[in-house]
Design an enzyme around this catalytic site. Structure first.
Site, PDB file in Angstrom:
ATOM      1  N   CYS A  48     -17.927 -59.104 -18.643  1.00  8.89           N
ATOM      2  CA  CYS A  48     -18.449 -60.262 -19.371  1.00  8.89           C
ATOM      3  C   CYS A  48     -18.410 -61.319 -20.122  1.00  8.89           C
ATOM      4  CB  CYS A  48     -19.827 -60.473 -18.385  1.00  8.89           C
ATOM      5  SG  CYS A  48     -20.582 -61.881 -18.042  1.00  8.89           S
ATOM      6  N   CYS A  51     -22.084 -62.847 -21.516  1.00 10.67           N
ATOM      7  CA  CYS A  51     -22.768 -62.090 -22.310  1.00 10.67           C
ATOM      8  C   CYS A  51     -22.164 -60.676 -23.006  1.00 10.67           C
ATOM      9  CB  CYS A  51     -24.132 -62.047 -21.254  1.00 10.67           C
ATOM     10  SG  CYS A  51     -23.517 -60.782 -19.842  1.00 10.67           S
ATOM     11  N   CYS A  97     -22.557 -61.553 -12.359  1.00  9.70           N
ATOM     12  CA  CYS A  97     -22.479 -60.212 -13.377  1.00  9.70           C
ATOM     13  C   CYS A  97     -24.245 -60.347 -13.350  1.00  9.70           C
ATOM     14  CB  CYS A  97     -22.387 -61.195 -14.588  1.00  9.70           C
ATOM     15  SG  CYS A  97     -23.334 -59.801 -16.045  1.00  9.70           S
ATOM     16  N   CYS A 100     -26.230 -61.810 -17.058  1.00 12.03           N
ATOM     17  CA  CYS A 100     -26.054 -63.496 -16.964  1.00 12.03           C
ATOM     18  C   CYS A 100     -26.222 -64.235 -16.257  1.00 12.03           C
ATOM     19  CB  CYS A 100     -25.307 -63.897 -18.543  1.00 12.03           C
ATOM     20  SG  CYS A 100     -23.885 -63.738 -17.138  1.00 12.03           S
ATOM     21  N   CYS A 120     -12.414 -58.297  -6.522  1.00 12.95           N
ATOM     22  CA  CYS A 120     -11.538 -59.713  -6.905  1.00 12.95           C
ATOM     23  C   CYS A 120     -12.445 -60.428  -8.453  1.00 12.95           C
ATOM     24  CB  CYS A 120     -10.841 -60.295  -5.628  1.00 12.95           C
ATOM     25  SG  CYS A 120      -9.402 -61.123  -5.831  1.00 12.95           S
TER      26      CYS A 120
END
Length: 132
Positions: A48, A51, A97, A100, A120
């Site tokens: 991510c 984070c 995510c 976060c 996707c």
């Protein structure tokens, strides 16, 4: 994992590029075929961008033809949160995510075996680290 859901918009703006902020914090979408991660073939892990949570491995990446980096499964079930998305007069499943709450993209039930899923993702929401 550190819970980053309480990070302020100002802190996210300081950490991210304007494009990354738009995609991850404002639920935007990059243009299809515009991000280099769509064509990335090296082995490694996709994190991510907000984070640093590990989200996908290159082993789960495949060419879906959609124009966005696509994966058939995350690194574990607890790193991705699914949210009902009814924007643009359609019903989709948004992926975020779990650490976060960054918008990553959407998941569709048209992926390859073994899961049949297509995660996707926006390349701008990811940070790829190739294996050494």
């Amino acid at each position: 994992m550190t819970d980053m859901t309480k990070t302020s918009n100002a802190e996210w703006r300081d950490k991210l590029t304007p494009e990354q902020y738009h995609v991850t914090r404002e639920h935007g979408t990059e243009r299809a075929f515009s991000h280099p991660y769509n064509l990335e073939k090296r082995e490694g892990i996709y994190y991510c961008v907000c984070c640093g949570t590990a989200l996908f491995t290159s082993d789960a990446k495949y060419d879906s033809g959609s124009g966005w980096p696509s994966f058939f499964q995350p690194v574990s079930d607890d790193v991705i949160k699914e949210v009902d998305d009814r924007s643009f007069f359609q019903r989709r499943t948004e992926i975020r995510c779990a650490n976060c709450d960054a918008h990553l993209g959407h998941v569709f039930p048209d992926g390859p075996a073994p899961t049949g899923q297509r995660y996707c993702t926006n390349g701008l929401a990811l940070d790829f680290k190739p294996e050494a």
